[in-house]
Enzyme design. Structure first.
Site, PDB file in Angstrom:
ATOM      1  CB  SER A   9       8.196 -51.596  45.870  1.00  0.00           C
ATOM      2  OG  SER A   9       7.118 -50.303  45.464  1.00  0.00           O
ATOM      3  CB  SER A  14       7.775 -46.051  45.975  1.00  0.00           C
ATOM      4  OG  SER A  14       7.670 -47.407  45.196  1.00  0.00           O
ATOM      5  CB  CYS A 100       6.866 -55.767  56.657  1.00  0.00           C
ATOM      6  SG  CYS A 100       8.485 -55.276  55.744  1.00  0.00           S
ATOM      7  N   GLY A 124       6.444 -44.494  50.235  1.00  0.00           N
ATOM      8  CA  GLY A 124       5.229 -44.463  48.953  1.00  0.00           C
ATOM      9  C   GLY A 124       4.186 -44.881  50.085  1.00  0.00           C
ATOM     10  CB  CYS A 200       5.423 -56.121  52.309  1.00  0.00           C
ATOM     11  SG  CYS A 200       5.576 -56.806  53.920  1.00  0.00           S
TER      12      CYS A 200
END
Ligand SMILES: Nc1ncnc2c1ncn2[C@@H]1O[C@H](COP(=O)(O)OP(=O)(O)OP(=O)(O)O)[C@@H](O)[C@H]1O
Length: 395
Positions: A9, A14, A100, A124, A200
């Protein structure tokens, strides 16, 4: 060698996830997804996805792993953004992060990864995956992350066994400070990047401005309900059946709405959510006003003073049958059965002692203590200790 595609991301979590997988001997590929159309519902002038994808690329480069991007903005718009508007229009408050994960990261994104030959998809997230054998079949468990402060299992509460089977959560055994330390030692560009608040969606835009793009303003009144009005009778009545008792605890507030007084105006009840304090712009009250209910049909917002206003408190909630989801399908309740659990109705809420009752029409979650601002459209997730067993949309 097993191939893992990690959702990179451009954040620290992550990045470290990708590093750990490589250390564990996987063939690792980084994949960044673009969610936003520049010209669709973006609000701010910033364009964070470009910075993020650039950071993700730099991390991949540093770790020596291949890197790709995919544009999922169409699917994101269809499955998340439109749904958001729809739900707010109905006076419900959806949770885009949970969706999401279910609809994009562990569905569209996961399918792309599997098509690219991946054996697993990693993220992550601060959570862990467990595995049991039952009747010679593997049963996957979603476990909370060991870092209590960062546990993100709640956001994954709608994952299925099939999705979990293909998922890996490499940082679930670590704390955030440990993750940052690894990133610093590796000199990753993301090491000091600030957290995306675990959102997100709202991380990228401001919600009120976002909603105003599609939901037309419509002036209405704000009504204040005095706190002295009893919402439930003080003494618990005698119930003739379990059904009656559960309906009593989940029913709508029983005050007479006409007893309230008009204290202000708002620009649209569909912009507001239960428990909300900001944005009411009503002064002169002893304690701050909180939204205790919205009526989008009549376009009225009901409020009360203080976060302990009885209008905010309820002991139970209801999930209709088609919105009950068991991660542990093997533990699913049959009609008439009950289960002792710990549950939460929002991210980071400490787990609350609760009993599930599966009745004919749906599942009731009855808490041991009164809960504040149980909100339609949000998710309730139930746990056995550190295992998230199931979840549902609050009706
Ligand atoms: N744009 C993206 N592209 C690919 N994967 C993503 C993207 N956004 C999020 N993810 C994946 O979902 C995980 C959780 O995302 P979330 O937005 O909650 O970020 P986070 O917890 O701050 O993690 P990070 O520090 O990695 O950004 C990320 O760690 C990453 O694996």
């Amino acid at each position: 060698m097993k191939r893992v595609i990690v959702g990179l991301s451009g954040g620290v979590d992550s990045s470290v996830a990708a590093y750990l997988l490589k250390e564990q001997g996987y063939e690792v590929i980084g994949l960044f997804m673009k969610n936003w159309h520049d010209d669709s519902v973006t609000i701010s002038d910033e364009c964070p996805w470009l910075d993020d994808s650039n950071d993700a690329m730099l991390v991949a480069d540093k770790l020596g792993i291949p890197f790709q991007t995919v544009d999922l903005s169409e699917q994101y718009k269809e499955r998340i953004v439109d749904y958001m508007f729809d739900e707010y229009q109905k006076g419900r408050t959806p949770n885009p992060d949970v969706l999401c994960n279910r609809e994009i990261k562990f569905d569209v994104f996961m399918k792309i990864a599997l098509d690219l030959g991946a054996d697993y998809v990693a993220t992550g997230h601060y959570c862990r995956k467990g595995e049991l054998q039952k009747d010679d079949h593997p049963v996957y468990q979603l476990l909370s992350g060991v870092d209590n402060n960062k546990d993100q299992s709640y956001f994954l509460c709608q994952l299925s066994q099939a999705q979990l089977a293909k998922a890996l959560f490499p940082i679930g055994e670590l704390t955030k400070p440990e993750v940052r330390k690894i990133a610093t030692e590796l000199d990753l560009v993301t090491a000091d990047k600030k957290d995306s608040q675990g959102l997100c969606f709202i991380g990228k835009v401001r919600l009120p401005e976002f909603l105003q793009q599609k939901l037309q303003p419509k002036e209405g009144v704000i009504v204040e309900i005095p706190a002295t009005q009893p919402m439930y009778s003080q003494a618990e009545p005698q119930f003739s059946s379990e059904n009656d008792a559960l309906n009593y605890w989940t029913r709508k507030m029983d005050y007479n709405r006409t007893d309230g007084k008009v204290v202000g105006k708002h620009q649209g009840a569909h912009y507001f959510t239960k428990g909300q304090r900001k944005g009411l712009a009503v002064g002169g009250t002893v304690e701050p006003l909180f939204v205790i209910d919205t009526d989008v049909e009549e376009n009225v917002i009901y409020t009360g003073q203080g976060k302990d206003h009885p209008g905010l408190l309820k002991k139970a909630l209801f999930v209709s049958n088609n919105e009950v989801h068991w991660i542990r399908e093997d533990l699913k309740l049959n009609v008439g059965e009950t289960m002792t659990t710990q549950a939460r109705i929002r991210y980071r809420q400490p787990l609350q002692q609760a009993t599930l009752h599966q009745l004919e029409n749906g599942l009731y979650v009855v808490f041991e203590t009164l809960q504040s601002a149980i909100t339609e459209g949000q998710f309730v997730a139930w746990y056995h200790g550190d295992e998230l067993v199931g979840s549902g949309v609050i009706s």
